[in-house]
Design a protein around this motif. Sequence first.
Motif, PDB file in Angstrom:
ATOM      1  N   LEU A 117      49.621  51.868  43.515  1.00 19.46           N
ATOM      2  CA  LEU A 117      48.245  51.577  43.137  1.00 19.46           C
ATOM      3  C   LEU A 117      48.225  50.278  42.361  1.00 19.46           C
ATOM      4  O   LEU A 117      49.211  49.891  41.733  1.00 19.46           O
ATOM      5  CB  LEU A 117      47.715  52.705  42.257  1.00 19.46           C
ATOM      6  N   HIS A 118      47.089  49.635  42.415  1.00 23.65           N
ATOM      7  CA  HIS A 118      46.956  48.388  41.650  1.00 23.65           C
ATOM      8  C   HIS A 118      46.934  48.720  40.162  1.00 23.65           C
ATOM      9  O   HIS A 118      46.216  49.623  39.730  1.00 23.65           O
ATOM     10  CB  HIS A 118      45.666  47.690  42.063  1.00 23.65           C
ATOM     11  N   PRO A 119      47.718  48.001  39.366  1.00 22.03           N
ATOM     12  CA  PRO A 119      47.873  48.394  37.959  1.00 22.03           C
ATOM     13  C   PRO A 119      46.585  48.369  37.141  1.00 22.03           C
ATOM     14  O   PRO A 119      46.448  49.123  36.194  1.00 22.03           O
ATOM     15  CB  PRO A 119      48.879  47.381  37.410  1.00 22.03           C
ATOM     16  N   GLN A 120      45.623  47.503  37.499  1.00 21.40           N
ATOM     17  CA  GLN A 120      44.424  47.434  36.658  1.00 21.40           C
ATOM     18  C   GLN A 120      43.254  48.261  37.192  1.00 21.40           C
ATOM     19  O   GLN A 120      42.208  48.320  36.564  1.00 21.40           O
ATOM     20  CB  GLN A 120      43.948  45.985  36.534  1.00 21.40           C
ATOM     21  N   LEU A 121      43.435  48.858  38.345  1.00 16.82           N
ATOM     22  CA  LEU A 121      42.275  49.520  38.965  1.00 16.82           C
ATOM     23  C   LEU A 121      42.395  51.041  38.931  1.00 16.82           C
ATOM     24  O   LEU A 121      43.478  51.588  39.134  1.00 16.82           O
ATOM     25  CB  LEU A 121      42.148  49.057  40.419  1.00 16.82           C
ATOM     26  N   LYS A 122      41.265  51.678  38.696  1.00 19.32           N
ATOM     27  CA  LYS A 122      41.254  53.140  38.723  1.00 19.32           C
ATOM     28  C   LYS A 122      41.160  53.601  40.170  1.00 19.32           C
ATOM     29  O   LYS A 122      40.305  53.134  40.911  1.00 19.32           O
ATOM     30  CB  LYS A 122      40.015  53.646  37.983  1.00 19.32           C
ATOM     31  N   ALA A 142      26.548  44.560  49.642  1.00 21.25           N
ATOM     32  CA  ALA A 142      27.126  43.252  49.339  1.00 21.25           C
ATOM     33  C   ALA A 142      28.591  43.417  48.953  1.00 21.25           C
ATOM     34  O   ALA A 142      29.468  42.700  49.440  1.00 21.25           O
ATOM     35  CB  ALA A 142      26.340  42.573  48.219  1.00 21.25           C
ATOM     36  N   ALA A 143      28.863  44.403  48.085  1.00 25.01           N
ATOM     37  CA  ALA A 143      30.238  44.627  47.636  1.00 25.01           C
ATOM     38  C   ALA A 143      31.125  44.951  48.832  1.00 25.01           C
ATOM     39  O   ALA A 143      32.257  44.470  48.943  1.00 25.01           O
ATOM     40  CB  ALA A 143      30.282  45.769  46.614  1.00 25.01           C
ATOM     41  N   GLN A 172      35.488  47.585  40.940  1.00 25.22           N
ATOM     42  CA  GLN A 172      36.848  48.039  41.218  1.00 25.22           C
ATOM     43  C   GLN A 172      36.992  48.543  42.661  1.00 25.22           C
ATOM     44  O   GLN A 172      38.086  48.490  43.222  1.00 25.22           O
ATOM     45  CB  GLN A 172      37.249  49.126  40.220  1.00 25.22           C
ATOM     46  N   SER A 173      35.893  49.018  43.242  1.00 21.64           N
ATOM     47  CA  SER A 173      35.959  49.426  44.659  1.00 21.64           C
ATOM     48  C   SER A 173      36.330  48.230  45.529  1.00 21.64           C
ATOM     49  O   SER A 173      37.092  48.356  46.495  1.00 21.64           O
ATOM     50  CB  SER A 173      34.622  49.981  45.146  1.00 21.64           C
ATOM     51  N   ILE A 174      35.765  47.076  45.178  1.00 18.74           N
ATOM     52  CA  ILE A 174      36.120  45.863  45.924  1.00 18.74           C
ATOM     53  C   ILE A 174      37.623  45.629  45.777  1.00 18.74           C
ATOM     54  O   ILE A 174      38.339  45.409  46.751  1.00 18.74           O
ATOM     55  CB  ILE A 174      35.342  44.636  45.399  1.00 18.74           C
ATOM     56  N   GLY A 175      38.080  45.711  44.529  1.00 18.59           N
ATOM     57  CA  GLY A 175      39.500  45.488  44.257  1.00 18.59           C
ATOM     58  C   GLY A 175      40.383  46.465  45.025  1.00 18.59           C
ATOM     59  O   GLY A 175      41.331  46.068  45.704  1.00 18.59           O
ATOM     60  N   ASN A 176      40.046  47.746  44.961  1.00 19.66           N
ATOM     61  CA  ASN A 176      40.863  48.751  45.643  1.00 19.66           C
ATOM     62  C   ASN A 176      40.883  48.545  47.151  1.00 19.66           C
ATOM     63  O   ASN A 176      41.924  48.697  47.796  1.00 19.66           O
ATOM     64  CB  ASN A 176      40.340  50.164  45.321  1.00 19.66           C
ATOM     65  N   VAL A 218      44.927  33.418  41.606  1.00 21.74           N
ATOM     66  CA  VAL A 218      44.512  34.659  42.269  1.00 21.74           C
ATOM     67  C   VAL A 218      43.661  34.371  43.510  1.00 21.74           C
ATOM     68  O   VAL A 218      43.073  33.303  43.651  1.00 21.74           O
ATOM     69  CB  VAL A 218      43.724  35.593  41.311  1.00 21.74           C
ATOM     70  N   ASP A 219      43.613  35.369  44.394  1.00 21.60           N
ATOM     71  CA  ASP A 219      42.740  35.268  45.564  1.00 21.60           C
ATOM     72  C   ASP A 219      41.418  35.977  45.327  1.00 21.60           C
ATOM     73  O   ASP A 219      40.426  35.700  45.965  1.00 21.60           O
ATOM     74  CB  ASP A 219      43.424  35.918  46.776  1.00 21.60           C
ATOM     75  N   LEU A 220      41.468  36.945  44.423  1.00 18.89           N
ATOM     76  CA  LEU A 220      40.251  37.704  44.123  1.00 18.89           C
ATOM     77  C   LEU A 220      40.197  37.915  42.611  1.00 18.89           C
ATOM     78  O   LEU A 220      41.093  38.529  42.041  1.00 18.89           O
ATOM     79  CB  LEU A 220      40.298  39.063  44.837  1.00 18.89           C
ATOM     80  N   LEU A 221      39.172  37.361  41.999  1.00 19.99           N
ATOM     81  CA  LEU A 221      39.019  37.528  40.550  1.00 19.99           C
ATOM     82  C   LEU A 221      37.792  38.397  40.279  1.00 19.99           C
ATOM     83  O   LEU A 221      36.679  38.078  40.713  1.00 19.99           O
ATOM     84  CB  LEU A 221      38.840  36.157  39.869  1.00 19.99           C
ATOM     85  N   LEU A 222      38.024  39.498  39.557  1.00 17.66           N
ATOM     86  CA  LEU A 222      36.935  40.413  39.231  1.00 17.66           C
ATOM     87  C   LEU A 222      36.778  40.432  37.714  1.00 17.66           C
ATOM     88  O   LEU A 222      37.689  40.871  37.006  1.00 17.66           O
ATOM     89  CB  LEU A 222      37.273  41.819  39.728  1.00 17.66           C
ATOM     90  N   VAL A 223      35.680  39.925  37.220  1.00 15.08           N
ATOM     91  CA  VAL A 223      35.481  39.901  35.766  1.00 15.08           C
ATOM     92  C   VAL A 223      34.306  40.812  35.406  1.00 15.08           C
ATOM     93  O   VAL A 223      33.178  40.601  35.847  1.00 15.08           O
ATOM     94  CB  VAL A 223      35.223  38.482  35.228  1.00 15.08           C
TER      95      VAL A 223
END
Length: 462
Positions: A117-122, A142-143, A172-176, A218-223
């Motif tokens: 799993l990605h370390p920062q994402l739930k 959109a997401a 985080q859904s985008i991230g996951n 990074v390729d994807l930055l989520l702030v």
Amino acid sequence: MENIMTDSTWDYKECWEEALHQLQSEISEQEFVMWFKNIEYDESKENQIIVSVPSSFYKDQIIQRYQNKLEGKLFDLFGSKITINYKIRKKNQPIEETKEDTNPVVKKNQQHKREKLHPQLKKEYTFENFVIGENNSFAANAAYAIAKNPGSSYNPCLVYGGVGLGKTHLLQSIGNSVYAEFPKMNILYVPAETFINDFILSIRDKKIYQFKSRYRSVDLLLVDDIHFLQKKTETQEELFHTFNALYDSNKQMVFTCDRPVSELKELTDRLRSRFERGLNVDLQPPNFETRIAIVKKKVDGLRLSIPDDVIELIARNVTTNVRDLEKALTKLIAYADLVNKNITLEIAQRQLSDIFSNPIHKNITIDIIKRVTAEYFGLSYNDLQCKKRTKAIAFPRQLAMYLARELTEYSTTEIGVEFGGRDHTTVMHACQKIENNIKIDPTLEPTIQHLIRTIKDYKVKN
Ligand code: ADP
Ligand code: MG
């Protein structure tokens, strides 16, 4: 005009492009990007143009908002009627909105393509677990589109909305999703506070170079929660440069904020304009049906049976946001576990009575609503309760009645009394009218949200 075509082919592509071009000059850039960035000309048939859109939600919205206008333009351009028809694009596997706002019909989020799993994402924050209703479908679409094509559509994207409405979940859904489907991509999710702290520490420890290269590679930055950047001028400066570097290399950025960027204070203009550059979408509180769907979904996830009347009780009484819905449910489940009893309507009523009797809007009065609305429209307090019917007064008065209905527990009869002794049917009519206007006037909803925020703040100040 027929002579521009060969016998067997119809080609209205240029007309379509010209019609779009004309429309673009009539609406705001943001509105245009919002609805037309993702629409593609597909083909022409006799007297029809077929375009493709990412989801049926888009199709419905475009038909409702722009179909007549566009067909009117096509008529003017071509000289006879051309109909626009829609095709839902397959390749992006769009989210389809369901009729009763229930389950997200999102394809299984293939979490397991990457082992870890990605370390920062739930891991729970997935599209699959996100219930779509009319309050959030645009943001969710959109997401989803971003997750399927990071860096190519809607860059940057900013999702805004009040607390507990699903900003972090969507982000985080985008991230996951990207993490699962694009194994090579480097994804970074940070709450804005972390970005601020990292930056300060990097200066203190003289590691600014590492900081910069970390965020710029990074390729994807989520702030998340960029409202925390207010007043942090130096961090804003740094984010501005990070933004530019990522933007120039087509790296996807998504931000969340608790209000529209235009309402952030203490933010440099140039950073504000960067946030506003792409797509800005909002999350609204869920309506009753969506609240039911959300509670059901959470209960399903728990493999535990809760009777429908209890679910309805919660959905009816907790109207603020999804986090509060979850809190009510958690409290109930904890109780049932503890005493080892099945949850009944009676138990639920008793156990949740404190939550129900303490809605956050409790201290909002009609008086405050009238003050804020009058001030916003440059009217006097008394204008809102007098008998005058000029449009300049009648509309704000109807809006104030609508807000009173939405934000307080007063009945339409009581509200009528507060607005100059009007009949309850007048109040109902006013609310209906505002609801209708929201559907046709895209500027009204933001105005309403602004008023609601001001009303809530007013309560705190006084
Ligand atoms: P925000 O970041 O806007 O304050 P969160 O994303 O933290 O809100 O959401 C609060 C809680 O509500 C989370 O547990 C989240 O999973 C849940 N939630 C929010 N919106 C939805 C939704 N549409 N469907 C399912 N759960 C939701
Ligand atoms: Mg959040």
